[in-house]
Design a protein around this motif. Structure first.
Motif, PDB file in Angstrom:
ATOM      1  N   PRO A 324      -9.941   3.997 -12.735  1.00 31.03           N
ATOM      2  CA  PRO A 324      -9.041   4.122 -11.528  1.00 31.03           C
ATOM      3  C   PRO A 324      -9.425   3.507 -10.273  1.00 31.03           C
ATOM      4  O   PRO A 324      -8.084   3.423  -9.598  1.00 31.03           O
ATOM      5  CB  PRO A 324      -9.173   5.822 -11.462  1.00 31.03           C
ATOM      6  N   PRO A 486      -3.945   1.926  -1.636  1.00 33.83           N
ATOM      7  CA  PRO A 486      -3.909   1.938  -3.120  1.00 33.83           C
ATOM      8  C   PRO A 486      -2.405   2.675  -3.340  1.00 33.83           C
ATOM      9  O   PRO A 486      -1.525   2.264  -3.960  1.00 33.83           O
ATOM     10  CB  PRO A 486      -4.859   2.791  -3.647  1.00 33.83           C
TER      11      PRO A 486
ATOM     12  N   ALA B 173      -0.300   1.882   5.937  1.00 33.49           N
ATOM     13  CA  ALA B 173      -0.445   2.708   4.509  1.00 33.49           C
ATOM     14  C   ALA B 173       0.802   3.279   4.061  1.00 33.49           C
ATOM     15  O   ALA B 173       0.869   4.345   3.420  1.00 33.49           O
ATOM     16  CB  ALA B 173      -1.679   3.531   4.546  1.00 33.49           C
ATOM     17  N   ARG B 522       0.353  11.239   1.351  1.00 27.74           N
ATOM     18  CA  ARG B 522      -0.868  10.924   0.456  1.00 27.74           C
ATOM     19  C   ARG B 522      -2.050  11.007   1.766  1.00 27.74           C
ATOM     20  O   ARG B 522      -1.554  10.371   2.877  1.00 27.74           O
ATOM     21  CB  ARG B 522      -0.923   9.632   0.115  1.00 27.74           C
ATOM     22  N   ASN B 524      -4.283   8.932   2.525  1.00 26.88           N
ATOM     23  CA  ASN B 524      -4.499   7.593   2.652  1.00 26.88           C
ATOM     24  C   ASN B 524      -3.559   7.387   3.849  1.00 26.88           C
ATOM     25  O   ASN B 524      -3.845   6.317   4.702  1.00 26.88           O
ATOM     26  CB  ASN B 524      -4.335   6.604   1.631  1.00 26.88           C
ATOM     27  N   PHE B 543     -10.218   4.844   3.012  1.00 28.71           N
ATOM     28  CA  PHE B 543      -9.090   5.166   2.013  1.00 28.71           C
ATOM     29  C   PHE B 543      -9.778   5.725   0.878  1.00 28.71           C
ATOM     30  O   PHE B 543     -10.900   5.321   0.651  1.00 28.71           O
ATOM     31  CB  PHE B 543      -8.475   3.823   1.376  1.00 28.71           C
ATOM     32  N   ASN B 544      -9.267   6.408   0.103  1.00 29.64           N
ATOM     33  CA  ASN B 544      -9.806   7.002  -1.276  1.00 29.64           C
ATOM     34  C   ASN B 544      -9.141   5.927  -2.150  1.00 29.64           C
ATOM     35  O   ASN B 544      -7.794   5.610  -2.196  1.00 29.64           O
ATOM     36  CB  ASN B 544      -9.059   8.324  -1.755  1.00 29.64           C
ATOM     37  N   TRP B 545     -10.048   5.361  -2.909  1.00 27.24           N
ATOM     38  CA  TRP B 545      -9.494   4.040  -3.702  1.00 27.24           C
ATOM     39  C   TRP B 545      -8.841   4.342  -5.074  1.00 27.24           C
ATOM     40  O   TRP B 545      -8.487   3.332  -5.640  1.00 27.24           O
ATOM     41  CB  TRP B 545     -10.816   3.110  -3.810  1.00 27.24           C
ATOM     42  N   THR B 546      -8.704   5.637  -5.618  1.00 25.39           N
ATOM     43  CA  THR B 546      -8.039   5.813  -6.903  1.00 25.39           C
ATOM     44  C   THR B 546      -6.721   5.397  -6.725  1.00 25.39           C
ATOM     45  O   THR B 546      -5.811   5.680  -5.631  1.00 25.39           O
ATOM     46  CB  THR B 546      -8.217   7.358  -6.970  1.00 25.39           C
ATOM     47  N   ARG B 547      -6.542   4.363  -7.712  1.00 25.10           N
ATOM     48  CA  ARG B 547      -5.044   4.082  -7.889  1.00 25.10           C
ATOM     49  C   ARG B 547      -4.326   4.949  -8.890  1.00 25.10           C
ATOM     50  O   ARG B 547      -4.904   5.402  -9.800  1.00 25.10           O
ATOM     51  CB  ARG B 547      -4.993   2.756  -8.607  1.00 25.10           C
ATOM     52  N   THR B 548      -3.109   5.356  -8.598  1.00 20.88           N
ATOM     53  CA  THR B 548      -2.479   6.062  -9.265  1.00 20.88           C
ATOM     54  C   THR B 548      -1.169   5.354  -9.976  1.00 20.88           C
ATOM     55  O   THR B 548      -0.194   5.741 -10.516  1.00 20.88           O
ATOM     56  CB  THR B 548      -1.683   7.329  -8.590  1.00 20.88           C
TER      57      THR B 548
END
Lengths: 548, 548
Positions: A324, A486, B173, B522, B524, B543-548
């Protein structure tokens, strides 16, 4: 939300009817039956049980496998009956406890995959003549009804208790997120006020009213249900085109999966975790590919175009579910452009052969999966690459493309496959979507090769830095992209990639899923007193009443 | 997020060029100039300053007023130049501090209103021949460029520093949420990879490249800018249709606003706060309306169709901004159906007269505002109501309709206005959208009256309870609706109301805004270390780098 999740074992997507846990695939040509019989104690991940034929990703991976496999391995099948092996329950939808304990990112990707599976059922009907019938032999709720909606026909047992329903809004404070709302209005064309009543009514609709409202095609008493399903399946099969010859078995891919990436025969994913970047390389055919339909079938699942795109599909799913934090995917190709072009040409020439047709539609679906993968794709066109024909679609699907400009540098070229057979979800080819503003440019000459400067002038690549600037420019572009939010990128890409017309398919992912993703974050659903959080508990959900 | 907001004074939407704070409207027929000169120290609400021609809702209320007023009060104007009164700055977009300190609900409704205003600029071009030109005389960022995108033509000063840009993704963002991404790809048809570069590049694009990429139509040196703008405005005006006769002044509405509701001449909003329900009543004409185009103009803004729909518009905006907890709006009408039908008929017969045309398009826009208002609408059709013609659109726009069935009960009826002149954002009439599945039913006979049973059979109302059950059934439906999650209902309604085709307009609200709403929640963007939160502070976003 996301940070509390414990590390999860990786998800693998390869399976086979011999090892299905939750489905039985019964083939009695020209009809196949897919019987859903979910094993409560066999969830994909520990922490919940799969009661009342509810599903999780593991259940849907098997369904997706079965639908794909039928198209290749069973050309003799022309009608698919989807039904349940449980008494009085067809399917109760996605498992709520699984959803309630999943990260936001997992929920979103779970819904995306199940949506793709349902679209694959419709794609099989439209392009393989594999007509589908939902034999709804009991309660059919939420995702269960959304599965039925993906079929061409819905038969509901009329036993005074079995209803179809979308209880998400009233019970869970979320949306039917697997196409339900869109298919109710746009596929079944249920009147919008009736759709409103239906979608906000927990208990659903049954019997004659379900037919009157267009929610199902027919209701049938239990005593006649089995017979009527057989009749209708036979009728669907009789109306479908015949596909002759024996099937082509899909051999397992047997990739090697490591933290550093994935290695397949034609596809490699190389991950650089610290920079959150992966390089995805697709290699062209290593030797000349078969020239005739017969030879292609003999090559079977080792046919380059089939194997390479199955591997690409596998890597895209690996990225979505197991990696992820990878934000940027660099798309590369390696090999002989001439061999890719030749392979494309045979597929195109033989497209009326059912196997070649299936290979083409499979390529199309994999490329759509790429379009819908929420990562930034940068195509990097270097020496030794083979961005030609079907592999050029990777560059056209990318958010941007970089092509090195030098003497004797790489070339790109178009085959017939770029001009229509591999459409995006919006119904247009990637070329036509690219040139919405200059339609004349989409008529590129087949076979002609473009060097970097010509490609830039023709609008076919984004940038063509010269040899000296090349490495810096590409590196900077990747670093810059990997530094952005992201979420903002996901939203931006979901808009820019789907220029032009909208279809039911793009509506499902663009409108319905975007709203569902929003709701999946709202405290009214997932907060401490949210309805999804409190489902199954004695406490009642408490809402913040502000309307947005 | 939402609970921390202090109570805010109500927002009012009535204004007039004489009292504009942030814009100057200069009319020199056939050209009008709208000059944006935002007063830093005059924000709508305390807590931020409006630097560098950034805007808040107060600025946009004036813009919306000006565009609407030009259509009615200045038929002699055929080209509108939108420009800035500041040196070297056109507009820097929505004010970031305002966004950063707003509730989620306010952000969403702010974007919705500004989107509607930009669509109104396009509507004026398409239907009043009021062609628009953005004279971008300096830096043009974010919402500033989105304002320019709403115009027919964009001229950018070529002074080596002025660029157009969408810095939202890279700087904040979030997304350009006022149609930017959609108009870049679907209106200006910028190539998707160039759109990707442009939308992720903070500094924007200027000069020749801005033209090559289709982002602007022309760049002009500062020395020739004013002259060239005049030339282009004159050319646009020359090509636009002539509208003859003098204008019709829009008198102030002078409604009475209380916590218990709003009272206008033809429209009443009665609020029951504890139940979160409001009753919105529109009254038909109190006497016969004018019969000729000339008489209509003499009646001016007192014409029932104009005044009643302006009042309805005002009440919808009051609901959106000042009454966020009202979840269910009961739509009622009162008066003579015959008079509504007669008023409709005159408008339809005189639709080639510019004033009648404006009234019709105004009605259309107000009904679109209703379609896009995130509240549940239930039409209640009782004795003494006049759900006929244009007022029947209220019932067709509602999520559901209830019509009492009794002897001598109410009737509904169709006028020409139901069959096309008042389309939804999807380009179809509400009748055509309703009967997507049974198109033949959309051809209802004009003038014929339907009692409750006939209306039910014809699919024109959702339910027709008889006299005995009526009160209970309607009460229960309202209570049930008001008990559901506001977010789930917003998402459900945003899907079900827009069945059928998608247009650029529906893409802006369905795809872009839904993603923007997601991103506006979000971490971010809006979390403690989110980019929107930290804008203007020395700290960098994390940022939290998790991609959704």
């Amino acid at each position: 939300m996301d940070h509390a999740a414990p590390p999860q074992p990786p998800v693998r997507f390869g399976t086979h009817p011999d090892v299905y846990v939750h489905w039985r695939l019964e083939v009695e040509a020209p009809v196949a039956r897919l019987v859903m019989d979910v094993q409560e104690e066999r969830p994909l991940r520990p922490g919940y049980t799969l009661k009342t034929n509810s599903y999780d990703l593991g259940v849907d991976i098997e369904l997706a496998d079965a639908v794909g496999r039928l198209r290749f391995e069973h050309p003799e099948v022309r009608a698919l009956v989807i039904t349940s092996g449980k008494d009085r329950i067809f399917c109760s939808g996605a498992n709520i406890y699984m959803l309630g304990t999943s990260t936001h990112a997992f929920k979103v990707n779970f819904c995306k995959f199940t949506n793709e599976t349902r679209l694959a059922i419709e794609d099989a009907s439209a392009h393989s003549g594999l007509k589908s019938l939902a034999a709804v032999n009991g309660a059919c709720a939420g995702g269960g009804y959304e599965l039925a909606l993906a079929c061409d026909e819905i038969l509901l047992v009329d036993d005074s208790s079995s209803a179809v329903s979308l209880p998400e809004v009233s019970l869970l404070a979320v949306l039917p997120g697997t196409g339900g709302l869109t298919r109710v209005t746009d596929k079944r064309k249920v009147r919008r006020d009736l759709a409103d009543v239906f979608s906000s009514l927990g208990e659903g609709v049954k019997g004659k009213r379900a037919v009157q409202w267009r929610l199902v095609d027919e209701t049938v008493p239990l005593s006649r249900f089995r017979e009527r399903v057989s009749e209708r399946a036979a009728a669907l099969a009789a109306a479908a085109p015949v596909r002759s010859g024996s099937g082509v078995a899909l051999a397992p891919l047997e990739g090697s999966y490591k933290e550093s990436g994935v290695e397949h025969r034609h596809v490699t994913l190389a991950v650089d975790a610290p920079s959150r970047v992966a390089v995805l390389t697709v290699r062209g055919p290593a030797a000349d590919e078969p020239q005739t339909a017969q030879a292609m079938r003999e090559r079977g699942s080792d046919l380059w175009a089939l194997r390479a795109f199955r591997e690409l599909d596998d890597v895209l799913l690996d990225l979505r579910f197991n990696r992820p934090e990878i934000g940027v995917v660099v798309l590369k190709t390696q090999g002989s452009a001439a061999r890719v072009m030749a392979a494309d040409q045979v597929l195109f020439d033989q497209r009326n052969d059912w196997f070649a047709n299936e290979v083409l539609h499979h390529m199309k679906r994999v490329l759509k999966r790429l379009d819908l993968t929420a990562r930034s794709f940068l195509a990097v066109i270097e020496e030794g690459s083979c961005f030609a024909g079907s592999l050029l679609e990777l560059a056209l699907a990318a958010d941007r493309s970089y092509m090195v400009s030098k003497n004797g540098g790489p070339e790109i070229a178009f085959s017939s496959l770029n001009l229509g057979p591999l459409p995006m979800a919006n119904g247009l080819s990637r070329l036509a979507t690219r040139f919405l503003g200059e339609p004349a440019r989409a008529g590129v000459p087949q076979g002609e090769a473009f060097g970097a400067e010509e490609a830039l002038t023709a609008g076919l690549v984004t940038f063509a830095p010269d040899d000296i600037d090349w490495e810096d420019e590409v590196r900077l572009a990747i670093e810059e992209r990997a530094s952005l939010s992201p979420d903002a990128l996901t939203g931006m890409e979901a808009n820019l990639r789907f220029a032009g017309p909208e279809t039911m398919e793009t509506k499902v992912f663009g409108r319905l899923s975007a709203w569902q993703n929003w709701i999946f974050q709202r405290p009214n659903a997932v907060g401490e007193t949210g309805a999804l959080t409190l489902y199954g508990k004695p406490e009642r959900a408490r809402f913040n009443w502000t309307r947005t």
